[in-house]
Design an enzyme around this catalytic site. Structure first.
Site, PDB file in Angstrom:
ATOM      1  N   LYS A 166       0.914  -1.340   0.063  1.00  0.00           N
ATOM      2  CA  LYS A 166       0.081   0.060  -0.120  1.00  0.00           C
ATOM      3  C   LYS A 166       0.662   1.111   0.119  1.00  0.00           C
ATOM      4  CE  LYS A 166      -3.953  -2.067  -0.114  1.00  0.00           C
ATOM      5  NZ  LYS A 166      -4.609  -1.861  -1.309  1.00  0.00           N
ATOM      6  N   ASP A 194       0.077   0.144  -4.576  1.00  0.00           N
ATOM      7  CA  ASP A 194      -1.182   0.445  -4.813  1.00  0.00           C
ATOM      8  C   ASP A 194      -1.766   1.593  -3.901  1.00  0.00           C
ATOM      9  OD1 ASP A 194      -3.991   0.452  -4.735  1.00  0.00           O
ATOM     10  OD2 ASP A 194      -4.322  -1.574  -4.041  1.00  0.00           O
ATOM     11  N   GLU A 220      -0.893   0.658  -8.989  1.00  0.00           N
ATOM     12  CA  GLU A 220      -2.313   0.353  -9.040  1.00  0.00           C
ATOM     13  C   GLU A 220      -3.204   1.744  -8.356  1.00  0.00           C
ATOM     14  OE1 GLU A 220      -3.647  -3.390  -7.706  1.00  0.00           O
ATOM     15  OE2 GLU A 220      -5.348  -2.793  -6.657  1.00  0.00           O
ATOM     16  N   GLU A 246     -10.771  -1.737 -10.021  1.00  0.00           N
ATOM     17  CA  GLU A 246     -11.606  -2.398  -8.978  1.00  0.00           C
ATOM     18  C   GLU A 246     -12.681  -1.420  -8.674  1.00  0.00           C
ATOM     19  OE1 GLU A 246      -8.330  -1.976  -5.977  1.00  0.00           O
ATOM     20  OE2 GLU A 246      -9.800  -1.758  -4.612  1.00  0.00           O
ATOM     21  N   ASP A 269     -13.352  -6.510 -10.386  1.00  0.00           N
ATOM     22  CA  ASP A 269     -13.396  -7.490  -9.297  1.00  0.00           C
ATOM     23  C   ASP A 269     -14.661  -8.342  -9.632  1.00  0.00           C
ATOM     24  OD1 ASP A 269     -13.101  -7.388  -5.763  1.00  0.00           O
ATOM     25  OD2 ASP A 269     -14.804  -8.713  -6.872  1.00  0.00           O
ATOM     26  N   HIS A 296      -9.145  -7.948  -9.492  1.00  0.00           N
ATOM     27  CA  HIS A 296      -8.965  -7.774  -8.215  1.00  0.00           C
ATOM     28  C   HIS A 296      -9.844  -8.871  -7.205  1.00  0.00           C
ATOM     29  CE1 HIS A 296     -10.831  -5.724  -4.526  1.00  0.00           C
ATOM     30  NE2 HIS A 296      -9.832  -4.770  -4.628  1.00  0.00           N
ATOM     31  N   GLU A 329      -5.031 -11.602  -7.730  1.00  0.00           N
ATOM     32  CA  GLU A 329      -4.737 -11.260  -6.483  1.00  0.00           C
ATOM     33  C   GLU A 329      -4.787 -12.294  -5.304  1.00  0.00           C
ATOM     34  OE1 GLU A 329      -6.572  -7.758  -5.680  1.00  0.00           O
ATOM     35  OE2 GLU A 329      -5.175  -7.240  -3.995  1.00  0.00           O
TER      36      GLU A 329
END
Ligand code: CA
Length: 376
Positions: A166, A194, A220, A246, A269, A296, A329
Protein backbone atom coordinates in the site's frame (compact mmCIF):
# COMPACT_ATOMS: atom_id res chain seq x y z
CA UNK A 1 -35.32 -27.45 -13.29
CA UNK A 2 -36.19 -24.31 -11.33
CA UNK A 3 -34.49 -22.04 -8.82
CA UNK A 4 -36.36 -22.52 -5.55
CA UNK A 5 -34.26 -20.59 -3.02
CA UNK A 6 -31.98 -17.55 -2.79
CA UNK A 7 -30.57 -16.76 0.64
CA UNK A 8 -28.12 -13.98 1.49
CA UNK A 9 -25.81 -14.16 4.52
CA UNK A 10 -23.64 -11.51 6.16
CA UNK A 11 -20.74 -12.78 8.27
CA UNK A 12 -18.32 -10.81 10.42
CA UNK A 13 -15.04 -11.30 12.29
CA UNK A 14 -13.22 -8.73 14.41
CA UNK A 15 -9.54 -8.14 13.69
CA UNK A 16 -6.79 -8.72 16.23
CA UNK A 17 -4.76 -5.93 14.64
CA UNK A 18 -6.74 -3.11 12.99
CA UNK A 19 -5.17 -1.79 9.78
CA UNK A 20 -5.77 0.99 7.30
CA UNK A 21 -5.01 2.09 3.76
CA UNK A 22 -5.11 5.45 2.03
CA UNK A 23 -8.91 5.76 2.31
CA UNK A 24 -10.14 4.21 5.56
CA UNK A 25 -9.42 1.64 8.24
CA UNK A 26 -10.69 -1.79 9.23
CA UNK A 27 -11.33 -3.14 12.71
CA UNK A 28 -13.42 -6.06 11.41
CA UNK A 29 -14.01 -8.00 8.23
CA UNK A 30 -17.52 -8.46 6.85
CA UNK A 31 -18.70 -10.23 3.74
CA UNK A 32 -21.94 -11.14 2.01
CA UNK A 33 -22.49 -14.61 0.58
CA UNK A 34 -25.49 -15.90 -1.33
CA UNK A 35 -26.72 -19.46 -1.76
CA UNK A 36 -28.92 -20.27 -4.74
CA UNK A 37 -30.78 -23.58 -4.50
CA UNK A 38 -32.45 -25.60 -7.26
CA UNK A 39 -35.52 -27.80 -6.89
CA UNK A 40 -33.41 -30.98 -6.80
CA UNK A 41 -31.61 -29.63 -3.71
CA UNK A 42 -28.33 -28.76 -5.44
CA UNK A 43 -26.98 -25.32 -4.67
CA UNK A 44 -24.33 -22.79 -5.65
CA UNK A 45 -22.48 -20.14 -3.64
CA UNK A 46 -21.73 -16.59 -4.66
CA UNK A 47 -20.23 -13.51 -3.03
CA UNK A 48 -20.57 -9.76 -3.45
CA UNK A 49 -17.76 -7.21 -3.10
CA UNK A 50 -18.55 -4.08 -1.10
CA UNK A 51 -20.61 -3.11 1.98
CA UNK A 52 -22.00 -6.50 3.01
CA UNK A 53 -25.35 -5.47 4.48
CA UNK A 54 -26.13 -3.20 1.53
CA UNK A 55 -25.34 -6.03 -0.89
CA UNK A 56 -27.62 -8.32 1.11
CA UNK A 57 -30.45 -5.79 0.70
CA UNK A 58 -29.70 -5.71 -3.04
CA UNK A 59 -29.90 -9.48 -3.27
CA UNK A 60 -33.23 -9.43 -1.44
CA UNK A 61 -34.49 -6.83 -3.94
CA UNK A 62 -33.44 -8.99 -6.92
CA UNK A 63 -34.47 -12.38 -5.54
CA UNK A 64 -38.11 -12.43 -6.85
CA UNK A 65 -36.78 -11.94 -10.40
CA UNK A 66 -34.60 -15.06 -10.29
CA UNK A 67 -36.86 -17.42 -8.32
CA UNK A 68 -38.56 -19.92 -10.61
CA UNK A 69 -36.06 -19.41 -13.44
CA UNK A 70 -34.00 -22.23 -14.95
CA UNK A 71 -30.61 -22.21 -13.13
CA UNK A 72 -28.83 -23.20 -16.35
CA UNK A 73 -29.99 -19.95 -18.03
CA UNK A 74 -27.27 -17.99 -16.27
CA UNK A 75 -26.83 -15.14 -18.74
CA UNK A 76 -30.56 -14.84 -19.42
CA UNK A 77 -31.08 -14.34 -15.68
CA UNK A 78 -28.18 -11.87 -15.62
CA UNK A 79 -29.86 -9.78 -18.31
CA UNK A 80 -33.14 -9.76 -16.41
CA UNK A 81 -31.48 -8.64 -13.16
CA UNK A 82 -29.39 -6.02 -14.93
CA UNK A 83 -32.40 -4.49 -16.67
CA UNK A 84 -34.22 -4.25 -13.32
CA UNK A 85 -31.22 -2.57 -11.66
CA UNK A 86 -30.18 -0.30 -14.52
CA UNK A 87 -32.39 2.67 -13.65
CA UNK A 88 -30.83 2.92 -10.18
CA UNK A 89 -27.43 1.29 -10.40
CA UNK A 90 -25.36 1.81 -13.50
CA UNK A 91 -22.49 1.37 -11.05
CA UNK A 92 -22.16 0.22 -7.49
CA UNK A 93 -23.67 -2.03 -4.97
CA UNK A 94 -26.67 -3.39 -6.89
CA UNK A 95 -24.17 -4.57 -9.49
CA UNK A 96 -22.34 -6.37 -6.68
CA UNK A 97 -25.65 -8.04 -5.72
CA UNK A 98 -26.10 -9.19 -9.33
CA UNK A 99 -22.46 -10.38 -9.27
CA UNK A 100 -23.07 -12.51 -6.17
CA UNK A 101 -26.17 -14.18 -7.65
CA UNK A 102 -24.38 -14.70 -10.97
CA UNK A 103 -21.37 -16.41 -9.35
CA UNK A 104 -23.72 -18.68 -7.39
CA UNK A 105 -25.46 -19.59 -10.65
CA UNK A 106 -22.13 -20.48 -12.31
CA UNK A 107 -21.31 -22.66 -9.30
CA UNK A 108 -24.75 -24.27 -9.43
CA UNK A 109 -24.64 -24.77 -13.20
CA UNK A 110 -21.24 -26.46 -12.87
CA UNK A 111 -22.62 -28.83 -10.25
CA UNK A 112 -25.73 -29.61 -12.33
CA UNK A 113 -23.57 -30.34 -15.39
CA UNK A 114 -20.78 -32.08 -13.45
CA UNK A 115 -18.12 -29.66 -14.74
CA UNK A 116 -15.75 -27.17 -13.10
CA UNK A 117 -16.50 -23.51 -13.80
CA UNK A 118 -13.23 -23.19 -15.77
CA UNK A 119 -14.62 -25.71 -18.30
CA UNK A 120 -17.85 -23.72 -18.62
CA UNK A 121 -15.79 -20.56 -19.17
CA UNK A 122 -14.11 -22.13 -22.18
CA UNK A 123 -11.47 -24.39 -20.72
CA UNK A 124 -8.42 -23.94 -18.55
CA UNK A 125 -5.00 -23.17 -20.03
CA UNK A 126 -3.17 -24.10 -16.82
CA UNK A 127 -3.78 -26.16 -13.69
CA UNK A 128 -2.06 -23.69 -11.34
CA UNK A 129 -2.54 -19.94 -11.23
CA UNK A 130 0.34 -17.65 -10.24
CA UNK A 131 -0.76 -15.39 -7.40
CA UNK A 132 0.62 -12.26 -5.84
CA UNK A 133 0.41 -11.45 -2.14
CA UNK A 134 -1.67 -8.43 -1.18
CA UNK A 135 -0.78 -7.14 2.24
CA UNK A 136 1.59 -4.53 3.65
CA UNK A 137 -1.24 -2.38 4.97
CA UNK A 138 -0.57 0.41 7.42
CA UNK A 139 -0.85 -0.16 11.17
CA UNK A 140 -0.05 1.83 14.27
CA UNK A 141 3.28 -0.02 14.66
CA UNK A 142 6.05 2.09 16.22
CA UNK A 143 8.47 1.45 13.35
CA UNK A 144 6.23 0.99 10.32
CA UNK A 145 8.99 0.61 7.66
CA UNK A 146 10.59 -2.19 9.70
CA UNK A 147 7.22 -3.88 10.24
CA UNK A 148 6.46 -3.71 6.50
CA UNK A 149 9.91 -5.09 5.68
CA UNK A 150 9.37 -8.04 8.04
CA UNK A 151 5.95 -8.77 6.56
CA UNK A 152 7.35 -8.66 3.02
CA UNK A 153 10.17 -11.03 3.98
CA UNK A 154 7.59 -13.44 5.37
CA UNK A 155 5.68 -13.47 2.03
CA UNK A 156 8.92 -14.15 0.18
CA UNK A 157 9.71 -16.99 2.59
CA UNK A 158 6.23 -18.47 1.96
CA UNK A 159 7.09 -18.65 -1.75
CA UNK A 160 5.35 -15.61 -3.22
CA UNK A 161 7.18 -14.28 -6.26
CA UNK A 162 5.13 -11.10 -6.44
CA UNK A 163 4.02 -8.80 -3.62
CA UNK A 164 1.85 -5.70 -3.55
CA UNK A 165 2.14 -2.96 -0.97
CA UNK A 166 0.00 0.00 0.00
CA UNK A 167 1.01 3.59 -0.71
CA UNK A 168 -1.03 6.80 -0.79
CA UNK A 169 -0.08 8.38 2.55
CA UNK A 170 2.21 10.96 0.91
CA UNK A 171 5.07 10.74 -1.56
CA UNK A 172 7.98 10.87 0.90
CA UNK A 173 6.42 8.47 3.42
CA UNK A 174 5.49 6.06 0.65
CA UNK A 175 9.01 6.15 -0.80
CA UNK A 176 10.45 5.34 2.62
CA UNK A 177 8.13 2.34 2.93
CA UNK A 178 8.75 1.11 -0.62
CA UNK A 179 12.53 1.32 -0.26
CA UNK A 180 12.35 -0.68 2.98
CA UNK A 181 10.23 -3.36 1.31
CA UNK A 182 12.38 -3.57 -1.83
CA UNK A 183 15.52 -3.87 0.32
CA UNK A 184 13.86 -6.64 2.35
CA UNK A 185 12.80 -8.82 -0.60
CA UNK A 186 15.78 -8.20 -2.90
CA UNK A 187 15.67 -7.58 -6.66
CA UNK A 188 14.13 -10.86 -7.88
CA UNK A 189 10.60 -10.65 -6.47
CA UNK A 190 8.05 -8.51 -8.30
CA UNK A 191 6.89 -5.51 -6.29
CA UNK A 192 3.69 -3.60 -7.00
CA UNK A 193 2.29 -0.46 -5.34
CA UNK A 194 -1.37 0.43 -4.76
CA UNK A 195 -2.40 4.00 -3.88
CA UNK A 196 -6.15 3.26 -3.70
CA UNK A 197 -6.66 6.59 -5.53
CA UNK A 198 -5.02 8.48 -2.68
CA UNK A 199 -2.89 10.75 -4.89
CA UNK A 200 -3.60 13.87 -6.90
CA UNK A 201 -2.33 13.70 -10.47
CA UNK A 202 0.80 15.69 -9.67
CA UNK A 203 1.58 13.55 -6.61
CA UNK A 204 1.10 10.37 -8.66
CA UNK A 205 3.43 11.67 -11.36
CA UNK A 206 6.10 12.69 -8.84
CA UNK A 207 5.81 9.37 -7.02
CA UNK A 208 6.10 7.43 -10.29
CA UNK A 209 9.26 9.33 -11.22
CA UNK A 210 10.83 8.78 -7.81
CA UNK A 211 9.91 5.08 -7.51
CA UNK A 212 10.96 4.00 -11.01
CA UNK A 213 14.44 2.81 -9.88
CA UNK A 214 12.76 0.25 -7.56
CA UNK A 215 11.56 -1.77 -10.59
CA UNK A 216 7.82 -1.60 -9.92
CA UNK A 217 5.70 -4.14 -11.83
CA UNK A 218 2.56 -2.02 -11.70
CA UNK A 219 1.20 1.14 -10.06
CA UNK A 220 -2.43 0.51 -9.05
CA UNK A 221 -5.17 3.10 -8.67
CA UNK A 222 -2.81 6.08 -8.75
CA UNK A 223 -5.58 8.71 -8.98
CA UNK A 224 -9.35 8.99 -8.56
CA UNK A 225 -11.33 6.38 -10.52
CA UNK A 226 -13.34 9.31 -11.91
CA UNK A 227 -10.17 10.90 -13.36
CA UNK A 228 -9.96 8.96 -16.63
CA UNK A 229 -7.88 11.72 -18.24
CA UNK A 230 -5.45 11.68 -15.30
CA UNK A 231 -4.99 7.92 -15.70
CA UNK A 232 -4.30 8.27 -19.42
CA UNK A 233 -1.90 11.20 -18.95
CA UNK A 234 0.03 9.42 -16.19
CA UNK A 235 0.25 6.30 -18.32
CA UNK A 236 1.83 8.32 -21.15
CA UNK A 237 4.39 9.87 -18.80
CA UNK A 238 5.75 6.85 -16.89
CA UNK A 239 7.30 3.55 -17.90
CA UNK A 240 5.64 1.85 -14.90
CA UNK A 241 2.55 -0.11 -16.04
CA UNK A 242 -0.63 1.49 -14.72
CA UNK A 243 -3.34 -0.76 -13.23
CA UNK A 244 -6.90 0.00 -12.20
CA UNK A 245 -10.52 -1.01 -12.36
CA UNK A 246 -11.53 -2.33 -8.94
CA UNK A 247 -13.95 0.63 -8.62
CA UNK A 248 -15.24 0.12 -12.17
CA UNK A 249 -18.45 -1.70 -13.03
CA UNK A 250 -19.88 -3.59 -15.96
CA UNK A 251 -18.81 -3.78 -19.57
CA UNK A 252 -19.80 -0.15 -20.15
CA UNK A 253 -17.53 1.06 -17.34
CA UNK A 254 -14.57 -0.89 -18.66
CA UNK A 255 -15.29 0.37 -22.17
CA UNK A 256 -14.59 3.88 -20.91
CA UNK A 257 -11.43 2.80 -19.03
CA UNK A 258 -10.09 0.83 -21.99
CA UNK A 259 -11.04 3.13 -24.85
CA UNK A 260 -9.49 6.00 -22.90
CA UNK A 261 -6.21 4.03 -22.85
CA UNK A 262 -6.21 4.57 -19.08
CA UNK A 263 -4.59 1.33 -17.93
CA UNK A 264 -2.03 -1.28 -18.94
CA UNK A 265 -3.74 -3.80 -16.66
CA UNK A 266 -7.50 -3.96 -16.06
CA UNK A 267 -8.57 -5.18 -12.62
CA UNK A 268 -12.28 -6.00 -12.53
CA UNK A 269 -13.53 -7.54 -9.30
CA UNK A 270 -15.62 -10.57 -10.27
CA UNK A 271 -17.79 -10.09 -7.16
CA UNK A 272 -18.39 -6.41 -7.92
CA UNK A 273 -18.11 -5.67 -11.63
CA UNK A 274 -20.91 -7.99 -12.73
CA UNK A 275 -19.99 -11.58 -11.88
CA UNK A 276 -18.37 -14.19 -14.07
CA UNK A 277 -20.88 -13.60 -16.89
CA UNK A 278 -19.90 -9.93 -17.21
CA UNK A 279 -16.18 -10.22 -16.38
CA UNK A 280 -15.83 -12.83 -19.12
CA UNK A 281 -17.05 -10.12 -21.52
CA UNK A 282 -14.77 -7.52 -19.91
CA UNK A 283 -11.84 -9.87 -20.58
CA UNK A 284 -12.87 -10.08 -24.24
CA UNK A 285 -13.18 -6.30 -24.48
CA UNK A 286 -9.79 -5.85 -22.81
CA UNK A 287 -8.26 -8.25 -25.35
CA UNK A 288 -9.58 -6.06 -28.15
CA UNK A 289 -7.57 -3.22 -26.57
CA UNK A 290 -4.48 -5.45 -26.08
CA UNK A 291 -4.89 -5.06 -22.33
CA UNK A 292 -4.27 -7.83 -19.81
CA UNK A 293 -6.62 -8.56 -16.93
CA UNK A 294 -5.47 -9.27 -13.37
CA UNK A 295 -8.69 -9.58 -11.35
CA UNK A 296 -9.05 -7.71 -8.10
CA UNK A 297 -9.90 -10.18 -5.31
CA UNK A 298 -10.87 -9.34 -1.74
CA UNK A 299 -13.12 -11.77 0.04
CA UNK A 300 -13.67 -15.38 0.99
CA UNK A 301 -12.69 -18.60 -0.75
CA UNK A 302 -15.76 -18.17 -2.98
CA UNK A 303 -14.35 -14.96 -4.48
CA UNK A 304 -10.86 -16.46 -4.72
CA UNK A 305 -12.11 -19.66 -6.39
CA UNK A 306 -14.04 -17.62 -8.96
CA UNK A 307 -10.77 -15.78 -9.68
CA UNK A 308 -8.79 -19.01 -10.01
CA UNK A 309 -11.27 -20.45 -12.52
CA UNK A 310 -11.33 -17.26 -14.59
CA UNK A 311 -7.55 -16.72 -14.62
CA UNK A 312 -6.96 -20.39 -15.48
CA UNK A 313 -8.66 -19.64 -18.82
CA UNK A 314 -6.77 -16.43 -19.72
CA UNK A 315 -4.27 -16.05 -22.54
CA UNK A 316 -1.78 -13.26 -21.80
CA UNK A 317 -1.27 -10.63 -24.49
CA UNK A 318 0.53 -10.26 -26.79
CA UNK A 319 0.82 -13.92 -27.73
CA UNK A 320 4.39 -15.17 -28.05
CA UNK A 321 6.43 -18.35 -27.73
CA UNK A 322 7.39 -17.79 -24.08
CA UNK A 323 4.39 -16.27 -22.41
CA UNK A 324 4.40 -14.76 -18.95
CA UNK A 325 1.86 -16.34 -16.62
CA UNK A 326 -1.30 -14.35 -15.84
CA UNK A 327 -1.69 -13.32 -12.21
CA UNK A 328 -4.43 -13.33 -9.58
CA UNK A 329 -4.54 -11.25 -6.41
CA UNK A 330 -4.33 -13.22 -3.15
CA UNK A 331 -5.21 -11.13 -0.10
CA UNK A 332 -2.97 -12.03 2.84
CA UNK A 333 -4.15 -9.38 5.30
CA UNK A 334 -5.80 -10.64 8.48
CA UNK A 335 -9.15 -12.27 7.64
CA UNK A 336 -10.40 -15.23 9.68
CA UNK A 337 -13.54 -15.40 7.49
CA UNK A 338 -11.45 -15.97 4.39
CA UNK A 339 -9.37 -18.62 6.14
CA UNK A 340 -12.21 -20.56 7.80
CA UNK A 341 -15.44 -20.11 5.89
CA UNK A 342 -14.75 -22.39 2.92
CA UNK A 343 -13.17 -25.75 2.25
CA UNK A 344 -10.89 -27.07 0.93
CA UNK A 345 -8.12 -24.64 1.88
CA UNK A 346 -5.89 -23.14 -0.82
CA UNK A 347 -2.18 -23.90 -0.68
CA UNK A 348 0.65 -21.93 -2.21
CA UNK A 349 3.16 -24.00 -4.17
CA UNK A 350 5.96 -22.37 -6.21
CA UNK A 351 4.09 -19.06 -6.06
CA UNK A 352 0.92 -20.60 -7.48
CA UNK A 353 -2.39 -22.11 -6.33
CA UNK A 354 -4.06 -25.14 -7.92
CA UNK A 355 -7.39 -24.52 -9.66
CA UNK A 356 -10.13 -26.63 -8.01
CA UNK A 357 -11.22 -29.60 -10.13
CA UNK A 358 -14.57 -30.49 -8.52
CA UNK A 359 -17.79 -29.46 -10.31
CA UNK A 360 -18.76 -25.79 -9.99
CA UNK A 361 -16.35 -23.52 -8.14
CA UNK A 362 -15.03 -26.54 -6.22
CA UNK A 363 -15.36 -25.00 -2.77
CA UNK A 364 -18.05 -25.39 -0.14
CA UNK A 365 -19.07 -23.30 2.85
CA UNK A 366 -18.78 -24.48 6.46
CA UNK A 367 -22.38 -23.86 7.54
CA UNK A 368 -21.61 -24.16 11.27
CA UNK A 369 -18.89 -21.54 11.03
CA UNK A 370 -21.15 -19.31 8.92
CA UNK A 371 -23.95 -19.60 11.50
CA UNK A 372 -21.56 -18.65 14.32
CA UNK A 373 -20.32 -15.55 12.48
CA UNK A 374 -23.64 -14.53 10.87
CA UNK A 375 -24.87 -10.94 11.40
CA UNK A 376 -28.59 -10.09 11.33
CA1 CA B 1 -6.42 -2.24 -4.81
Amino acid sequence: MKITGIEAFVAEERLHTPFYFSQFGFDRRQLCLVRVTAEDGSYGWGEGYGPAKVIRAGIEFLTPLALGENPLYVEAIWNKLHLRALDYARRGVLVAAISAIDIALWDLRGKLLGQPVSTLLGGRRREQVQVYATGLYFTEAADLPARLAAEARAYAAQGFRAIKMKVGLGVETDLRHARAVRAAIGPDISLMVDANHGYSFSEALRFAERIEPLNISFFEEPVSPEDYEGYAELRRRTSIPIAGGECEYLLAGFRRLLSGRCVDIAQPDICGAGGLSEVKKIVALAAAFQTNVIPHSWGSGIAFAAGLHLVSTLDPLPGRLRLPEPLLEMDRSENALRDNLTQPAFHLRDGAVAVPTAPGLGVDVDLDYLAQRAVD
